[in-house]
Design a protein around this motif. Sequence first.
Motif, mmCIF file in Angstrom:
data_model
loop_
_atom_site.group_PDB
_atom_site.id
_atom_site.type_symbol
_atom_site.label_atom_id
_atom_site.label_comp_id
_atom_site.label_asym_id
_atom_site.label_seq_id
_atom_site.Cartn_x
_atom_site.Cartn_y
_atom_site.Cartn_z
ATOM 1 N N CYS A 174 -5.057 37.285 -11.482
ATOM 2 C CA CYS A 174 -5.795 36.770 -10.337
ATOM 3 C C CYS A 174 -4.829 36.004 -9.442
ATOM 4 C CB CYS A 174 -6.962 35.886 -10.768
ATOM 5 S SG CYS A 174 -6.477 34.394 -11.648
ATOM 6 N N SER A 175 -5.307 35.652 -8.252
ATOM 7 C CA SER A 175 -4.426 34.958 -7.308
ATOM 8 C C SER A 175 -4.882 33.527 -7.060
ATOM 9 C CB SER A 175 -4.390 35.738 -5.986
ATOM 10 O OG SER A 175 -5.706 35.815 -5.456
ATOM 11 N N ILE A 176 -5.563 32.923 -8.023
ATOM 12 C CA ILE A 176 -6.045 31.547 -7.882
ATOM 13 C C ILE A 176 -4.869 30.599 -8.079
ATOM 14 C CG2 ILE A 176 -7.599 29.823 -8.853
ATOM 15 C CD1 ILE A 176 -9.381 32.139 -9.751
ATOM 16 N N PRO A 177 -4.687 29.629 -7.172
ATOM 17 C CA PRO A 177 -3.584 28.677 -7.356
ATOM 18 C C PRO A 177 -3.801 27.833 -8.624
ATOM 19 C CG PRO A 177 -4.693 28.328 -5.230
ATOM 20 C CD PRO A 177 -5.429 29.398 -5.943
ATOM 21 N N GLY A 178 -2.745 27.614 -9.399
ATOM 22 C CA GLY A 178 -2.804 26.817 -10.630
ATOM 23 C C GLY A 178 -3.392 27.567 -11.804
ATOM 24 N N ARG A 179 -3.456 28.879 -11.726
ATOM 25 C CA ARG A 179 -4.041 29.684 -12.792
ATOM 26 C C ARG A 179 -3.133 29.681 -14.021
ATOM 27 N NH1 ARG A 179 -1.338 32.888 -9.384
ATOM 28 N NH2 ARG A 179 0.023 34.483 -10.268
ATOM 29 N N ILE A 180 -3.729 29.977 -15.157
ATOM 30 C CA ILE A 180 -2.982 30.103 -16.410
ATOM 31 C C ILE A 180 -3.240 31.502 -16.937
ATOM 32 C CG2 ILE A 180 -2.725 29.259 -18.760
ATOM 33 C CD1 ILE A 180 -3.584 26.515 -17.688
ATOM 34 N N VAL A 181 -2.182 32.241 -17.129
ATOM 35 C CA VAL A 181 -2.263 33.609 -17.640
ATOM 36 C C VAL A 181 -1.820 33.609 -19.099
ATOM 37 C CG1 VAL A 181 -1.935 34.663 -15.374
ATOM 38 C CG2 VAL A 181 0.041 34.137 -16.797
ATOM 39 N N PRO A 182 -2.160 34.649 -19.869
ATOM 40 C CA PRO A 182 -1.734 34.680 -21.271
ATOM 41 C C PRO A 182 -0.221 34.525 -21.419
ATOM 42 C CG PRO A 182 -3.382 36.356 -20.890
ATOM 43 C CD PRO A 182 -3.044 35.766 -19.543
ATOM 44 N N GLY A 183 0.161 33.687 -22.368
ATOM 45 C CA GLY A 183 1.563 33.379 -22.624
ATOM 46 C C GLY A 183 1.981 32.039 -22.048
ATOM 47 N N LYS A 184 1.175 31.427 -21.178
ATOM 48 C CA LYS A 184 1.495 30.132 -20.553
ATOM 49 C C LYS A 184 0.807 28.997 -21.314
ATOM 50 C CE LYS A 184 3.803 31.935 -17.197
ATOM 51 N NZ LYS A 184 5.188 31.689 -16.939
ATOM 52 N N MET A 185 1.339 27.800 -21.150
ATOM 53 C CA MET A 185 0.824 26.614 -21.848
ATOM 54 C C MET A 185 -0.292 25.959 -21.042
ATOM 55 S SD MET A 185 2.665 26.370 -24.623
ATOM 56 C CE MET A 185 2.460 24.718 -25.208
ATOM 57 N N LEU A 186 -1.368 25.540 -21.747
ATOM 58 C CA LEU A 186 -2.437 24.792 -21.097
ATOM 59 C C LEU A 186 -2.024 23.338 -20.920
ATOM 60 C CD1 LEU A 186 -4.167 27.277 -22.044
ATOM 61 C CD2 LEU A 186 -6.032 25.659 -22.194
ATOM 62 N N ASP A 187 -1.547 22.754 -21.980
ATOM 63 C CA ASP A 187 -0.986 21.400 -21.936
ATOM 64 C C ASP A 187 0.191 21.386 -22.899
ATOM 65 O OD1 ASP A 187 -2.172 21.337 -24.416
ATOM 66 O OD2 ASP A 187 -3.599 19.760 -23.973
ATOM 67 N N ALA A 188 0.570 20.254 -23.397
ATOM 68 C CA ALA A 188 1.772 20.171 -24.219
ATOM 69 C C ALA A 188 1.615 20.846 -25.578
ATOM 70 C CB ALA A 188 2.160 18.702 -24.423
ATOM 71 N N HIS A 189 0.367 21.067 -26.034
ATOM 72 C CA HIS A 189 0.170 21.560 -27.401
ATOM 73 C C HIS A 189 -0.509 22.921 -27.515
ATOM 74 C CE1 HIS A 189 1.524 17.735 -28.886
ATOM 75 N NE2 HIS A 189 0.613 17.108 -28.176
ATOM 76 N N TYR A 190 -1.152 23.409 -26.472
ATOM 77 C CA TYR A 190 -1.916 24.650 -26.572
ATOM 78 C C TYR A 190 -1.364 25.715 -25.631
ATOM 79 C CZ TYR A 190 -5.378 22.204 -29.346
ATOM 80 O OH TYR A 190 -6.007 21.516 -30.336
ATOM 81 N N ARG A 191 -1.310 26.949 -26.140
ATOM 82 C CA ARG A 191 -0.852 28.095 -25.362
ATOM 83 C C ARG A 191 -1.982 29.129 -25.323
ATOM 84 N NH1 ARG A 191 3.654 31.133 -28.235
ATOM 85 N NH2 ARG A 191 1.871 31.949 -29.372
ATOM 86 N N LEU A 192 -2.199 29.724 -24.152
ATOM 87 C CA LEU A 192 -3.184 30.796 -24.019
ATOM 88 C C LEU A 192 -2.537 32.085 -24.507
ATOM 89 C CD1 LEU A 192 -5.877 31.951 -23.011
ATOM 90 C CD2 LEU A 192 -4.802 32.225 -20.761
ATOM 91 N N ASP A 193 -3.111 32.682 -25.548
ATOM 92 C CA ASP A 193 -2.560 33.923 -26.097
ATOM 93 C C ASP A 193 -3.292 35.150 -25.580
ATOM 94 O OD1 ASP A 193 -0.553 32.750 -27.554
ATOM 95 O OD2 ASP A 193 -1.725 32.607 -29.390
ATOM 96 N N LYS A 194 -4.628 35.063 -25.494
ATOM 97 C CA LYS A 194 -5.386 36.254 -25.148
ATOM 98 C C LYS A 194 -6.680 35.831 -24.459
ATOM 99 C CE LYS A 194 -7.184 40.299 -27.588
ATOM 100 N NZ LYS A 194 -7.392 40.849 -28.926
ATOM 101 N N LEU A 195 -7.039 36.586 -23.422
ATOM 102 C CA LEU A 195 -8.289 36.338 -22.705
ATOM 103 C C LEU A 195 -9.014 37.673 -22.585
ATOM 104 C CD1 LEU A 195 -10.153 34.500 -21.006
ATOM 105 C CD2 LEU A 195 -8.751 35.069 -19.034
ATOM 106 N N THR A 196 -10.174 37.758 -23.204
ATOM 107 C CA THR A 196 -10.994 38.971 -23.116
ATOM 108 C C THR A 196 -12.345 38.593 -22.515
ATOM 109 O OG1 THR A 196 -11.953 38.721 -25.318
ATOM 110 C CG2 THR A 196 -9.869 39.938 -25.165
ATOM 111 N N ASP A 197 -13.245 39.577 -22.421
ATOM 112 C CA ASP A 197 -14.569 39.304 -21.878
ATOM 113 C C ASP A 197 -15.404 38.434 -22.809
ATOM 114 O OD1 ASP A 197 -13.993 40.718 -19.628
ATOM 115 O OD2 ASP A 197 -14.962 42.574 -20.307
ATOM 116 N N THR A 198 -15.077 38.393 -24.100
ATOM 117 C CA THR A 198 -15.904 37.653 -25.062
ATOM 118 C C THR A 198 -15.185 36.474 -25.725
ATOM 119 O OG1 THR A 198 -15.253 39.181 -26.806
ATOM 120 C CG2 THR A 198 -17.298 39.675 -25.612
ATOM 121 N N THR A 199 -13.847 36.416 -25.680
ATOM 122 C CA THR A 199 -13.121 35.354 -26.397
ATOM 123 C C THR A 199 -11.928 34.841 -25.595
ATOM 124 O OG1 THR A 199 -11.696 36.935 -27.514
ATOM 125 C CG2 THR A 199 -13.690 36.259 -28.685
ATOM 126 N N VAL A 200 -11.561 33.627 -25.925
ATOM 127 C CA VAL A 200 -10.312 33.013 -25.463
ATOM 128 C C VAL A 200 -9.561 32.608 -26.726
ATOM 129 C CG1 VAL A 200 -9.285 31.084 -24.215
ATOM 130 C CG2 VAL A 200 -11.364 32.143 -23.341
#
Length: 161
Positions: free
Chosen positions: A117-143
Motif C-alpha cells: 500500500c502507499s500509506i505513509p508510515g506503513r509497516i510491511v512484512p519483515g519490518k519492526m513494529l517497535d523495538a521488540h516485535y516484527r511483522l512476519d505475515k499479514l493475511t486476510d485472517t491473521t497477523v
Amino acid sequence: MTLPFYLRGLLLLTLIGCGWLLWQDTSDDLDSAPTAVVARPTEPAAPPSPVAATASVVDLFPAQTWTPAPPPTPVDTSPPKPPPLPFTVSAQWRFENQSKIVVLHGNGNQYTLCNRCSIPGRIVPGKMLDAHYRLDKLTDTTVVLTYMPLKHASTLRLDTH
C-alpha cells in the motif's frame, strides 16, 4: 684401679671434645642474643575476628538425625515465555479489492500494517513494529508477529467480515 694408658688418652680426648662442643654451643647463643628494641606500632592491632576463631574449631561429634533430608527443590528448566501481545486490532479494511489493511493499537502507538500500500508510515512484512516485535505475515485472517528477544512467533486473529 688403674686404667691403661690408651684408655686414659681416649678419656682425655672425649672430655676435651665435650668441652669444645659446650663452648661452641654457648658462644653462638651469646652472639645471637636478641637486643631490646623499643618500637611503636604504626597501626593498632585489630581484634581477632570471631569467624577466624570459629573456623579453626572442628566439631568432632556433629548432631545427627534419622529423619531423611528434604527433597531438593525442582529447578524450572522450561524455556522462557514471551509476554502477552500488547497489540489490539483497532481497524481493518480493504480498498478496491486490494489486500487487507490493518491498524493495530499498542504500547501507546498506532501501527498501520499492509502488504502493498502507499500509506505513509506503513509497516510491511519483515519490518519492526517497535523495538521488540516484527511483522512476519499479514493475511486476510491473521497477523503473525515475532517477539525478537526470544524469536517467538505469535498469531493475532482478525475478524472475517
